[in-house]
Design an enzyme around this catalytic site. Structure first.
Site, PDB file in Angstrom:
ATOM      1  N   CYS A  86      82.736  50.232   9.105  1.00 51.62           N
ATOM      2  CA  CYS A  86      82.531  48.869   8.610  1.00 51.62           C
ATOM      3  C   CYS A  86      83.271  48.702   7.284  1.00 51.62           C
ATOM      4  CB  CYS A  86      81.041  48.569   8.425  1.00 51.62           C
ATOM      5  SG  CYS A  86      80.259  49.555   7.140  1.00 51.62           S
ATOM      6  N   CYS A  89      82.559  51.095   4.435  1.00 50.55           N
ATOM      7  CA  CYS A  89      83.276  52.376   4.482  1.00 50.55           C
ATOM      8  C   CYS A  89      84.622  52.266   3.772  1.00 50.55           C
ATOM      9  CB  CYS A  89      83.486  52.816   5.932  1.00 50.55           C
ATOM     10  SG  CYS A  89      81.979  53.130   6.859  1.00 50.55           S
ATOM     11  N   ASP A 491     121.978  32.487  -2.073  1.00 51.14           N
ATOM     12  CA  ASP A 491     123.082  33.190  -2.715  1.00 51.14           C
ATOM     13  C   ASP A 491     124.292  33.016  -1.800  1.00 51.14           C
ATOM     14  OD1 ASP A 491     124.465  34.986  -4.451  1.00 51.14           O
ATOM     15  OD2 ASP A 491     124.139  36.562  -2.957  1.00 51.14           O
ATOM     16  N   ASP A 684     120.655  38.777  -1.171  1.00 50.85           N
ATOM     17  CA  ASP A 684     120.787  40.141  -0.656  1.00 50.85           C
ATOM     18  C   ASP A 684     121.207  41.158  -1.708  1.00 50.85           C
ATOM     19  OD1 ASP A 684     123.460  39.421  -1.055  1.00 50.85           O
ATOM     20  OD2 ASP A 684     124.142  40.642   0.648  1.00 50.85           O
ATOM     21  N   ASP A 688     119.822  39.469  -7.283  1.00 44.35           N
ATOM     22  CA  ASP A 688     118.931  38.462  -6.706  1.00 44.35           C
ATOM     23  C   ASP A 688     117.457  38.858  -6.811  1.00 44.35           C
ATOM     24  OD1 ASP A 688     121.034  36.792  -5.830  1.00 44.35           O
ATOM     25  OD2 ASP A 688     121.337  38.062  -4.062  1.00 44.35           O
TER      26      ASP A 688
END
Length: 789
Positions: A86, A89, A491, A684, A688
């Site tokens: 549960c 836990c 970009d 990329d 950036d």
């Protein structure tokens, strides 16, 4: 015989092991676990740990397969935790591990039972973390796909059995209930009582076993002082069943055993569909993990080969991969050429050509020739392991709309319970015999299950569908935010353009033809690794004479002899120094957006080569799609202003800026956000990363840098920009389905609640209506698993 004092009360334990575990929990200030748990943890007798066995996990050769270096001193491991029953836990394990010295981060995914732990290897060892988990009565292992699948299969089997028992009971009870309904009082009392007793016997397994998950969820919520959707479900089941038992015992009043069994069956059916949707995402991860073959053919120093476990490979090893075999680790091609199937990794269905120097990704399949690769990354450092980590992160995070739906559901349940109590009191004054069943009908018919299922079911289906299209969603809120994006900021280099120089044109300045000029240029540039040189060699298709006495001048160009003729190629100023002539007039006509490379000999100018970073073939369609959807598209780049303007004109983007530094990009996005815009940033490169982190939703290309990908909420695993357009459409479709689900759930409750309060809805009709509502929401969400639906 083995007492432990918890919250000032002496509790009994079953053995000395459990006594020690319980005392450990209390001594570490984690006694709240016992107030929040909803199921018993496994006995400590079933978790036998020998210290020497755990020490084995500190060995580098063992850790290589599931531990990665997070930074200079910290390590990160993926563990599978057994015995989690549960949410309490999860809380207990996370709290205990987090208190160990050197542990900087820990997260346990309740759905997959997978834990991500990061620790400082100078302060603690992995064996200490495993021992701490074992001391709590759980067992932790290095993540193993087979073990995880077995756990999922076991949970699915138990749920199916609960569903089968409820369905079987429902059908049999209805066989006894229908004659009673049809008889309308004409049935003799002894036969009607027989029908009731038979219905009671058949409903007992449903109430005592099939409905147990709802009882556990309700008990957990109440222990935490909150009310979730399991509370009205449990109240409805328990009250209806208890009242029906009492009516059967006294042989008077109405019974609704058919309502109880049907309610539990239909609700379990909805939960099963939801579990299957979640399991699909988990199975996608397991399929990825299994892509890596179990063994590899390593080439030894003397040229011989040996078959070893793929887990035993190390960076620098040479490995032979035959046709049809999986690639065992990340690396580069050293010898041979072939094609690789990377469909499951990138969504790209077309095979990818691989030649010496090209990268290979672990988990791809070698299709054609035999290749020899050099291993560069193994274990948790591979691209494949990184994809699995990001998928796991996306599953553990909850989007804003899901949190809002959960809060609304909690308030709704609290209000419903209060309204039900008031309605019961009113009807007790009007018609005491109907009061209880009207209260039960209200609890059942307006249960907020559909409200709570509306968002997670849709997001789970959409995320799995996106990955199959080559789009990796790394954060739970990404799709929701992408659907609301008003501005898309791109970009340029490597994003909207290919990032590679290509030959755009040739201007001959001498007697040679364009083909002859290109062959001479390629002969010189074949000695250079510059992008311009590679573009010219590629344009010549490898057909060129051989150059001799070649010298490469960094930043200027290349000089060499071809057929006894001294040639230079490069910057016009560098070439002009060879023959002393002025720059050609054609140079004045070259746009600033185009790179120009001159070729000449000792007699004068030969040719001018024009090169450009070309726009991706699917970039114009992407920009048009976004603009047609009402979004504002902007182009920001650190490239020269003239080149940025040229690309923007080619794509039809009016808002553009060149020579933008990372700080200027960040300021641009912050200005848009201050005006109320929801910004999606697509990039990329390393520069950036800051602006990707600042945007509300960030998208990186799979070919981009690792830093850009770490900062991104969504990663395109393929180079096809059309996948981004598809993701935007899918995100909007997902948000539309979520709104449909929420709208239906709210409209249904708005209609059903007054009818139930007025006594116009029986518990049986309420069970059918509520369960049908939940099923409709789940089935509507599962449409997202099919593209275009």
């Amino acid at each position: 015989m083995f007492p432990v004092r918890v919250d000032g009360v002496e509790r009994a334990t079953c053995c000395r092991g459990c006594q020690a575990v319980s005392q450990t929990i209390v001594d570490n200030g984690l006694g709240a676990y016992y107030r929040n748990r909803t199921a018993m943890a496994p006995s400590a007798r079933s978790v036998q740990v020998v210290p020497g066995e755990l020490a084995v996990y500190d060995m580098p050769e063992v850790q290589r397969n599931f531990v990665r270096d997070a930074n200079e001193h910290e390590k990160e491991a993926s563990l599978l935790i057994d015995g989690v029953t549960c949410a309490a836990c999860v809380w207990l394990i996370e709290q205990r591990i987090a208190r160990l010295p050197g542990v900087s981060a820990v997260s346990l995914n309740y759905a997959t039972r997978r834990a991500r732990v990061r620790w400082d290897a100078r302060e603690t060892a992995l064996s200490a973390i495993l021992a701490a988990v074992a001391a709590l009565g759980y067992s932790a292992h290095p993540y193993d796909a087979g073990r995880a699948e077995e756990r999922l299969r076991r949970e699915r089997s138990i749920l199916l059995w609960r569903l089968f028992i409820a369905g079987f009971s429902m059908m049999q009870v209805m066989m006894y209930a229908v004659p009673v309904y049809i008889a309308e009082g004409a049935m003799t009392p002894d036969i009607e009582q027989l029908m009731r007793i038979a219905s009671l016997v058949l409903t007992l397994p449903v109430a005592l076993w099939s409905a147990v998950p709802f009882y556990g969820g309700a008990w957990r919520d109440l222990r935490r002082g909150s009310v979730g959707m399991d509370v009205p479900v449990t109240l409805g089941i328990v009250i209806a069943f208890a009242a029906s038992v009492y009516a059967t015992w006294t042989a008077g009043g109405d019974v609704y055993f058919d309502s109880v069994s049907m309610f539990v069956f239909l609700l379990l059916g909805a939960r099963y569909l939801e579990m299957e949707a979640r399991a699909k995402a988990v199975r996608t991860q397991e399929r990825l993990v299994r892509l890596v073959p179990a063994s590899a053919e390593r080439i030894l120093g003397d040229g011989s080969a040996e078959r070893i476990a793929a887990a035993a490979l190390r960076p620098g090893d040479l490995v032979r991969v035959r046709p049809g075999e999986g690639i065992p680790a990340d690396g580069t091609v050293v010898e041979g050429s072939s094609k690789a199937d990377e469909a499951l990794l990138t969504g790209e269905s077309r095979p990818v050509n691989k030649r010496p120097g090209d990268p290979l990704t672990g988990g791809a399949v070698n299709l054609d020739g035999v290749v020899v690769m050099r291993v560069t990354r193994i274990g948790e450092d591979t691209v494949l392991a990184g994809i699995v980590r990001l998928m796991d992160r996306a599953q553990t995070e909850k989007p804003r709309i899901a949190k809002l739906a959960d809060r609304v559901a909690r308030w709704f349940v609290a209000s419903l319970l209060l309204l039900t109590l008031m309605t019961f009191a009113v009807w007790w004054q009007i018609d005491p015999q109907r009061a209880l069943w009207i209260a039960v009908a209200m609890l059942v018919v307006t249960c907020p299950c559909a409200l709570s299922l509306a968002t997670p079911a849709a997001l789970t289906a959409a995320t799995g569908s996106a990955y199959r299209d080559g789009v990796l969603v790394t954060r739970g809120a990404a799709l929701e935010t992408l659907a609301r994006a008003t501005h898309f900021v791109f970009d340029k280099t490597g994003t909207l353009t290919s990032g590679r120089m290509v030959l755009a044109g040739i201007r001959t300045l001498g007697v040679e033809s364009s083909a002859q000029c290109l062959a001479l240029a390629a002969a010189l540039e074949s000695w250079s690794e510059h992008p311009v040189g590679r573009a010219l060699v590629a344009a010549a298709n490898g057909v060129h004479p051989v150059a001799s006495a070649v010298s490469v001048v960094t930043g200027q160009g290349v000089e060499g002899r071809v057929g006894g003729r001294l040639l230079r190629i490069g910057r016009p100023e560098y070439v002009a120094a060879l023959h002393g002539q002025a720059l050609p007039a054609d140079m004045d006509c070259v746009p600033d957006a185009i790179a120009a490379v001159a070729l000449g000999d000792e007699e004068g100018w030969i040719a001018l080569f024009l090169l450009d970073d070309v726009v991706r073939h699917d970039a114009p369609a992407l920009v048009r799609d976004l603009a047609a959807g009402g979004a504002h598209v902007a182009l920001l780049s650190g490239d020269r202003r003239q080149r940025v303007a040229h690309t923007a004109f080619e794509l039809g983007i009016a808002d553009h800026a060149g020579e933008a530094s990372p700080a200027e990009k960040l300021a641009y996005v912050e200005k848009l956000q201050a005006q109320g815009a929801v910004v999606a940033m697509i990039g990329d490169g390393v520069n950036d990363a800051p602006v990707l982190s600042r945007a509300q939703v960030s998208i990186a290309l799979g070919s981009g840098t690792e830093l850009a990908q770490v900062s991104a909420d969504i990663i395109l695993l393929t180079d096809r920009l059309e996948a981004l357009a598809g993701t935007v459409r899918a995100a909007r479709r997902t948000l539309r389905v979520i709104r449909q689900n929420l709208g239906w759930a709210m409209a249904y409750n708005a209609v059903a609640l007054p009818l139930a309060m007025a006594g116009l809805v029986t518990p049986l009709v309420a069970a059918i209506g509520m369960s049908a509502s939940s099923l409709l929401v789940v089935l509507n969400a599962l449409r997202l698993a099919s593209p275009g639906k």
